[in-house]
Motif scaffolding. Structure first.
Motif, PDB file in Angstrom:
ATOM      1  N   UNK A   7       1.377  -1.110   0.222  1.00 55.87           N
ATOM      2  CA  UNK A   7      -0.021   0.028  -0.104  1.00 55.87           C
ATOM      3  C   UNK A   7       1.008   1.590   0.025  1.00 55.87           C
ATOM      4  N   UNK A   8       0.245   2.481  -0.382  1.00 53.83           N
ATOM      5  CA  UNK A   8       0.705   3.385  -0.744  1.00 53.83           C
ATOM      6  C   UNK A   8      -0.134   4.411  -0.282  1.00 53.83           C
ATOM      7  N   UNK A   9       0.451   5.678   0.463  1.00 52.48           N
ATOM      8  CA  UNK A   9      -0.604   7.503   1.235  1.00 52.48           C
ATOM      9  C   UNK A   9      -0.561   7.733  -0.625  1.00 52.48           C
ATOM     10  N   UNK A  10      -1.776   8.243  -0.890  1.00 50.88           N
ATOM     11  CA  UNK A  10      -2.124   9.090  -1.974  1.00 50.88           C
ATOM     12  C   UNK A  10      -2.232  10.911  -1.297  1.00 50.88           C
ATOM     13  N   UNK A  11      -1.367  10.839  -1.155  1.00 52.64           N
ATOM     14  CA  UNK A  11      -1.663  12.834  -0.745  1.00 52.64           C
ATOM     15  C   UNK A  11      -1.885  13.925  -2.230  1.00 52.64           C
ATOM     16  N   UNK A  27      -1.262  -0.063  -4.284  1.00 58.75           N
ATOM     17  CA  UNK A  27      -0.047  -0.562  -5.349  1.00 58.75           C
ATOM     18  C   UNK A  27       0.199  -1.619  -6.429  1.00 58.75           C
ATOM     19  N   UNK A  28      -0.481  -1.516  -7.704  1.00 56.82           N
ATOM     20  CA  UNK A  28      -0.988  -2.745  -8.290  1.00 56.82           C
ATOM     21  C   UNK A  28       0.462  -2.900  -9.235  1.00 56.82           C
ATOM     22  N   UNK A  34       5.946   5.836 -13.635  1.00 51.25           N
ATOM     23  CA  UNK A  34       4.443   5.659 -13.416  1.00 51.25           C
ATOM     24  C   UNK A  34       4.060   4.725 -12.223  1.00 51.25           C
ATOM     25  N   UNK A  35       2.784   4.927 -11.597  1.00 47.96           N
ATOM     26  CA  UNK A  35       2.417   4.163 -10.717  1.00 47.96           C
ATOM     27  C   UNK A  35       0.866   3.691 -10.849  1.00 47.96           C
ATOM     28  N   UNK A  36       0.244   2.421 -11.253  1.00 48.20           N
ATOM     29  CA  UNK A  36      -1.354   2.328 -10.658  1.00 48.20           C
ATOM     30  C   UNK A  36      -2.000   1.846  -9.548  1.00 48.20           C
ATOM     31  N   UNK A  37      -2.657   2.311  -8.594  1.00 45.26           N
ATOM     32  CA  UNK A  37      -2.726   2.767  -7.680  1.00 45.26           C
ATOM     33  C   UNK A  37      -4.753   1.731  -7.583  1.00 45.26           C
ATOM     34  N   UNK A  38      -5.411   1.153  -7.174  1.00 40.40           N
ATOM     35  CA  UNK A  38      -6.738   0.684  -6.570  1.00 40.40           C
ATOM     36  C   UNK A  38      -6.692   1.632  -5.375  1.00 40.40           C
ATOM     37  N   UNK A  39      -7.461   1.587  -5.268  1.00 42.24           N
ATOM     38  CA  UNK A  39      -8.876   2.685  -4.293  1.00 42.24           C
ATOM     39  C   UNK A  39      -9.917   2.972  -4.077  1.00 42.24           C
ATOM     40  N   UNK A  40     -10.491   3.267  -3.678  1.00 46.28           N
ATOM     41  CA  UNK A  40     -12.061   2.750  -2.520  1.00 46.28           C
ATOM     42  C   UNK A  40     -12.091   4.283  -1.697  1.00 46.28           C
ATOM     43  N   UNK A  41     -13.141   5.070  -2.343  1.00 51.87           N
ATOM     44  CA  UNK A  41     -14.090   5.984  -2.005  1.00 51.87           C
ATOM     45  C   UNK A  41     -14.367   5.688  -0.522  1.00 51.87           C
ATOM     46  N   UNK A  42     -13.594   6.726   0.036  1.00 58.08           N
ATOM     47  CA  UNK A  42     -13.911   6.398   2.199  1.00 58.08           C
ATOM     48  C   UNK A  42     -15.401   7.695   1.908  1.00 58.08           C
ATOM     49  N   UNK A  43     -15.755   8.775   1.277  1.00 54.59           N
ATOM     50  CA  UNK A  43     -16.452  10.511   1.792  1.00 54.59           C
ATOM     51  C   UNK A  43     -17.443   8.895   0.597  1.00 54.59           C
ATOM     52  N   UNK A  44     -18.430  10.575   2.147  1.00 57.33           N
ATOM     53  CA  UNK A  44     -20.004  10.845   1.609  1.00 57.33           C
ATOM     54  C   UNK A  44     -19.986  10.787   0.017  1.00 57.33           C
ATOM     55  N   UNK A  94       4.769  13.449  -7.387  1.00 58.12           N
ATOM     56  CA  UNK A  94       6.052  13.011  -6.272  1.00 58.12           C
ATOM     57  C   UNK A  94       6.017  12.047  -6.048  1.00 58.12           C
ATOM     58  N   UNK A  95       7.068  10.841  -6.077  1.00 59.21           N
ATOM     59  CA  UNK A  95       6.581   9.669  -6.366  1.00 59.21           C
ATOM     60  C   UNK A  95       7.662   9.923  -4.901  1.00 59.21           C
ATOM     61  N   UNK A  96       7.230   8.829  -3.472  1.00 59.09           N
ATOM     62  CA  UNK A  96       8.138   8.425  -2.756  1.00 59.09           C
ATOM     63  C   UNK A  96       8.404   7.060  -2.207  1.00 59.09           C
ATOM     64  N   UNK A  97       9.237   6.629  -2.042  1.00 60.43           N
ATOM     65  CA  UNK A  97       8.781   5.213  -1.069  1.00 60.43           C
ATOM     66  C   UNK A  97       7.330   4.504  -1.252  1.00 60.43           C
ATOM     67  N   UNK A  98       6.597   5.549  -0.572  1.00 57.54           N
ATOM     68  CA  UNK A  98       4.978   4.803   0.329  1.00 57.54           C
ATOM     69  C   UNK A  98       4.499   5.665   0.262  1.00 57.54           C
ATOM     70  N   UNK A  99       4.753   6.725  -0.995  1.00 54.30           N
ATOM     71  CA  UNK A  99       3.631   8.146  -1.035  1.00 54.30           C
ATOM     72  C   UNK A  99       3.337   7.923  -3.008  1.00 54.30           C
TER      73      UNK A  99
END
Length: 159
Positions: A7-11, A27-28, A34-44, A94-99
């Motif tokens: 997992x990475x943090x998307x900021x 992270x997929x 480039x990075x391809x990630x899968x996320x889920x909406x957690x807002x109303x 900007x990519x960091x190891x986990x962000x």
């Protein structure tokens, strides 16, 4: 090249560089800046164009350290039915190891499954204190994204 399952943090930052929000995403793939990630909406529920993004909707999200945009393929909650594609015009990520950290420049493109497009937040973009070079780069990025959609050449379709 497929990245280890992690997992990475998307900021998200606004145009001034102030923190807006952050969330974890799986992270997929990581390849060629480039990075391809899968996320889920957690807002109303949020109205976007002619539709709503809801809690539980999921997205494939593509970020690049070279491109002035990121792309989200948003699917309806537990299904694989594409609800829309959402493009943020932004500074290269900007990519960091986990962000993944990205700075939003307000201009957005919403693409519906029927191929119709809606340009969003032009008024916000007009109000930003950006130099002409940055504005020109944003409009070039928008043109590039529109071409990708017209040619059906999105990065979600790779590998």
């Amino acid at each position: 090249m497929t990245a280890e399952a992690r997992f990475v943090q998307v900021t998200k930052l606004n145009a001034r560089g102030d923190f807006v929000f952050s969330y974890p995403a799986r992270l997929l793939r990581e390849q060629d800046g480039a990075r391809l990630v899968a996320g889920t909406f957690n807002i109303e529920s949020v109205a976007v164009g002619k539709l709503y993004f809801r809690r539980g909707d999921h997205a494939l999200e593509w970020y690049s350290t070279r491109r002035w945009y990121n792309l989200l393929q948003v699917c309806e909650q537990a299904s694989k039915q594409v609800k829309a594609w959402y493009c943020n015009i932004c500074l290269p990520a900007d990519f960091r190891e986990d962000e993944i950290c990205w700075r939003d420049l307000a201009l957005d493109l919403l693409v519906y499954p029927d191929g119709s497009m809606e340009l969003l937040d032009q008024d916000e973009f007009a109000e930003l204190a950006l130099n002409w070079q940055t504005r020109a780069a944003c409009w070039r990025a928008l043109k590039e994204v529109m071409r990708l959609f017209k040619e059906n050449s999105l990065p979600f379709q790779e590998g």
